[in-house]
Design an enzyme around this catalytic site. Sequence first.
Site, mmCIF file in Angstrom:
data_model
loop_
_atom_site.group_PDB
_atom_site.id
_atom_site.type_symbol
_atom_site.label_atom_id
_atom_site.label_comp_id
_atom_site.label_asym_id
_atom_site.label_seq_id
_atom_site.Cartn_x
_atom_site.Cartn_y
_atom_site.Cartn_z
ATOM 1 N N GLY A 186 106.191 30.104 14.241
ATOM 2 C CA GLY A 186 105.968 28.732 13.773
ATOM 3 C C GLY A 186 105.054 27.983 14.732
ATOM 4 O O GLY A 186 105.222 28.071 15.945
ATOM 5 N N ALA B 180 93.897 26.041 27.959
ATOM 6 C CA ALA B 180 94.205 26.293 29.365
ATOM 7 C C ALA B 180 94.070 27.783 29.694
ATOM 8 O O ALA B 180 93.560 28.145 30.759
ATOM 9 C CB ALA B 180 95.619 25.793 29.677
ATOM 10 N N ARG C 62 103.793 35.077 10.959
ATOM 11 C CA ARG C 62 104.970 35.885 11.287
ATOM 12 C C ARG C 62 104.628 37.255 10.707
ATOM 13 O O ARG C 62 104.612 37.423 9.497
ATOM 14 C CB ARG C 62 106.224 35.304 10.641
ATOM 15 N N ASP D 2 110.976 33.120 20.398
ATOM 16 C CA ASP D 2 111.637 34.366 20.816
ATOM 17 C C ASP D 2 111.287 35.576 19.954
ATOM 18 O O ASP D 2 111.204 36.699 20.453
ATOM 19 C CB ASP D 2 113.149 34.189 20.964
ATOM 20 N N THR E 80 107.438 26.182 20.608
ATOM 21 C CA THR E 80 108.220 25.969 19.385
ATOM 22 C C THR E 80 108.817 24.567 19.447
ATOM 23 O O THR E 80 109.238 24.129 20.520
ATOM 24 C CB THR E 80 109.361 27.003 19.220
ATOM 25 N N ASP F 256 111.584 23.745 18.344
ATOM 26 C CA ASP F 256 113.052 23.801 18.388
ATOM 27 C C ASP F 256 113.655 23.696 19.791
ATOM 28 O O ASP F 256 114.845 23.439 19.930
ATOM 29 C CB ASP F 256 113.546 25.117 17.759
ATOM 30 N N ASP G 110 114.458 26.042 21.697
ATOM 31 C CA ASP G 110 115.626 26.936 21.729
ATOM 32 C C ASP G 110 115.370 28.199 22.558
ATOM 33 O O ASP G 110 115.840 29.269 22.215
ATOM 34 C CB ASP G 110 116.023 27.313 20.290
ATOM 35 N N ARG H 233 117.006 25.620 12.944
ATOM 36 C CA ARG H 233 117.870 26.594 12.253
ATOM 37 C C ARG H 233 119.099 26.919 13.098
ATOM 38 O O ARG H 233 120.207 26.978 12.607
ATOM 39 C CB ARG H 233 117.093 27.901 12.061
ATOM 40 N N ALA I 28 121.365 7.018 15.559
ATOM 41 C CA ALA I 28 122.081 7.550 14.386
ATOM 42 C C ALA I 28 123.595 7.395 14.554
ATOM 43 O O ALA I 28 124.127 7.469 15.664
ATOM 44 C CB ALA I 28 121.742 9.016 14.192
ATOM 45 N N GLN J 202 107.424 17.698 10.742
ATOM 46 C CA GLN J 202 107.871 17.688 12.143
ATOM 47 C C GLN J 202 107.050 18.628 13.011
ATOM 48 O O GLN J 202 107.074 18.545 14.226
ATOM 49 C CB GLN J 202 109.343 18.116 12.222
ATOM 50 N N ARG J 203 106.348 19.570 12.390
ATOM 51 C CA ARG J 203 105.565 20.527 13.179
ATOM 52 C C ARG J 203 104.117 20.086 13.368
ATOM 53 O O ARG J 203 103.356 20.724 14.095
ATOM 54 C CB ARG J 203 105.607 21.901 12.502
#
Length: 327
Positions: A14, A25, A75, A106, A129, A131, A133, A175, A190, A259-260
């Site tokens: 993604g 860079a 992907r 990952d 990413t 995320d 994560d 996810r 929120a 969002q991306r």
Amino acid sequence: MNAINTIGVLTSGGDAPGMNAAIRAVVRASIFHDKKCKAIYRGYQGLIDNDIVSTTPRSVNNIINKGGTMLKSARCLEFRTKEGRKKAYENINKNNIDALVVIGGDGSFTGAMIFQKEFGVPVIGIPGTIDNDIFGTSHTIGYDTALNTVTEVIDKIRDTAISHNRLFFVEVMGRDAGHIALNAGIGSGAEEILIPEEDMGIERMLDSLKRSEKSGKSSSIVVVAEGDKTGKNVFELAAYVEKNMPHYEVRVSVLGHMQRGGAPSCFDRVLASRMGVFAVESLLDGKSNIMVGIDNDTMILTDLDKAIKGKSNINKNLIRVSDILTI
Ligand code: F6P
């Protein structure tokens, strides 16, 4: 390890805002150190299809401020096969590429690690990413921009929620990780935040909304991460609340791929620039099979293996902060 004269760079998985700054860079740091840099298009697919071009420092002009990735991303299923990776290796040789910089998440790093094991090509990962994560870095490239995008959008949703006394469920990406939901949720005030790491329970959410109503709130925002653990998707959650609080008008907003996109924040541009330079210098220092990361404003290295297997834990204290601030 053979001497490194030419470094290949690709983006995979993604996309994330700031990937262009990282490409820039890597290209410029390679050339600064009197090496060549070749750009590989469409991630591992471009490696398999020999979609590879030489670069100069001018090839990456005017991209530091652009979202997406100029190299495009994919992907790639073919790279998961031995035959695919063999084709990729043939093109590595054809292009005299001695080492590879992989900018991605990952899944992309798993491919890089297998490739390194099979063919001995030095690889280094740059975590990109939204995320956040990935173990081995407090921040991934794109995360800060995504947080700012989500916060800005929820601010807008709040305006209309207040005007109509409505309750909004806002689904954000993630996810398997609640970093975006938790931080953008707190940043936008929120009422409730549902994340994959903790099963907050649907009843608890309902109680909290009832309490808020009693305390005088006439509108609310609930932020839900894609992979939350309630077992209900955002539309089912909204329907459940509507059934139990029929006087409330409920709406759902799924933020999705917006969002991306967008121009990277200054934080992401600087992070990507630092990571790109550090990745090239680490490769030239003889390092391989590692990922660059940031910890406490310092560049660090983590074995790819650990980066893939490790978990990037959410800060549980943030859940408490959110609970305290939504009385
Ligand atoms: O990994 C980043 C991410 O944006 C996730 O948050 C999301 O679940 C996924 O990618 C969406 O992937 P795709 O672009 O394949 O729909």
